[in-house]
Design an enzyme around this catalytic site. Structure first.
Site, PDB file in Angstrom:
ATOM      1  N   VAL A 115       0.861  -1.179   0.000  1.00  0.00           N
ATOM      2  CA  VAL A 115       0.000   0.000   0.000  1.00  0.00           C
ATOM      3  C   VAL A 115       0.895   1.226   0.000  1.00  0.00           C
ATOM      4  CG1 VAL A 115      -1.859   1.235   1.174  1.00  0.00           C
ATOM      5  CG2 VAL A 115      -1.723  -1.263   1.339  1.00  0.00           C
ATOM      6  N   CYS A 116       0.592   2.160  -0.899  1.00  0.00           N
ATOM      7  CA  CYS A 116       1.319   3.425  -0.934  1.00  0.00           C
ATOM      8  C   CYS A 116       2.826   3.162  -1.109  1.00  0.00           C
ATOM      9  CB  CYS A 116       1.002   4.218   0.325  1.00  0.00           C
ATOM     10  SG  CYS A 116       1.420   5.972   0.275  1.00  0.00           S
ATOM     11  N   THR A 117       3.668   3.807  -0.304  1.00  0.00           N
ATOM     12  CA  THR A 117       5.112   3.661  -0.460  1.00  0.00           C
ATOM     13  C   THR A 117       5.654   2.353   0.106  1.00  0.00           C
ATOM     14  OG1 THR A 117       5.412   4.950   1.568  1.00  0.00           O
ATOM     15  CG2 THR A 117       5.576   6.133  -0.535  1.00  0.00           C
TER      16      THR A 117
END
Length: 325
Positions: free
Chosen positions: A111-113
């Protein structure tokens, strides 16, 4: 469907919503008798101690990353790596563990970075992937073996599943639940969380207005607003230049300088977004949607959808329209 393990990696600086959003989705599966218990969720951190999220919340894991049995990470495991700001001793501990054990997981989910941690561990090499829009350029530069796709909210490439910022992790988790346990289960969970089930993975991370910069000069800002409010109007460079009281050549150059995209590209983004919304929320025929959105003909709309969303309007409506639920 056999019970799946969901192993969530925690660390100091993790983004709390990247953890809790997908976990709430996965945990919701257990409420359905037909899922036979759903997923077994476990959280771990380097050393096993509490972690402080980047918003200041304290999360207490179930155990230590180092103590995860080798047999726990296998085909039945969803390995979830949330995003955040992993610094200090945590980063090498996480990437080292991922490098050694991550490849055995049945699904690698970021998720995300969190995708950056997977990339640094070499687990995204040879795969298509995405991450938060602000980190896409860095991922592509630092990890040339990864095919970075900056636009979609999530990308699935075999067992590798990567998502964009924060709420996109919920979209990806819902898609996985739908695959594992069916649409009805995923839809009920989405309704319980008051989120949409139907956001497709290839939906852009931003709306047309957010994906482009807002022009500094008022005449150009007014043109951007006009485009958004009148997608079916004449939006040629000449017509838009006249509204801005500039020559077509000057307008085109100034618009791109201030927004980062050409007028034609901006118009197409707005029109596709408008058509997509009509297909999702109304029962207007494709021909009417094409006219209202400024394409004129269903064939022109079809070409635009295939080019930007990878599917024709009829298929998009079948999957995400009002009757798909």
């Amino acid at each position: 469907m056999s019970l799946r393990n969901v192993l969530v990696l925690l660390y100091d600086g993790v983004q709390s919503l990247d953890v809790t959003g997908p976990v709430e989705v996965f945990a919701g599966v257990a409420r359905f008798p037909q899922t036979d218990g759903g997923y077994r969720i476990r959280t771990v951190s380097p050393g096993g101690g509490p972690v402080r999220t980047n918003s200041g919340l304290c999360l207490v894991p179930d155990g230590a990353l180092e103590d995860v049995p080798a047999g726990e990470v296998g085909e039945g495991t969803v390995l979830l790596v949330p995003g955040g700001e992993c610094t200090g001793d945590g980063a090498p501990a996480l990437t080292g563990w991922l490098r050694t054990h991550g490849g055995r997981a049945g699904r690698l989910v970021s998720v995300c970075t969190g995708g950056m941690l997977l990339a640094e561990a070499g687990l995204l090499d040879g795969h298509r992937a995405t991450t938060h829009w602000a980190a896409c350029e860095r991922m592509a530069r630092d990890h040339p073996a990864v095919t970075v796709e900056p636009d979609p909210i999530f990308v699935r490439d075999g067992k590798v599943c990567t998502s964009a910022g924060v709420t996109a992790g919920i979209d990806l988790a819902l898609a996985l639940v739908e695959e594992d346990f069916g649409r009805d289960v995923a839809l009920t969970i989405a309704r319980h969380l008051v989120v949409f089930l139907r956001r497709p993975g290839n939906q852009a991370q931003f709306s047309a207005q957010l994906s482009a910069q807002t022009a500094r000069r008022e005449p150009l800002r007014d043109v951007q607003q006009w485009i958004a409010e009148h997608p079916g109007a004449d939006l040629s460079v000449e017509a838009l230049a006249a509204r801005a009281r500039l020559s077509p050549r000057h307008f085109a150059r100034a618009f791109q300088e201030e927004t980062g995209v050409t007028p034609g590209r901006y118009v197409e983004r707005v029109r596709v977004e408008h058509a997509r919304r009509l297909l999702e929320e109304t029962r207007e025929g494709v021909a009417q949607v094409a006219r209202t959105s400024g394409y004129g003909t269903p064939e022109a709309l079809r070409r635009a959808f295939v080019r930007t969303l990878g599917q024709p309007p009829a298929e998009y409506r079948r999957r995400f329209g009002p009757e798909s639920t």
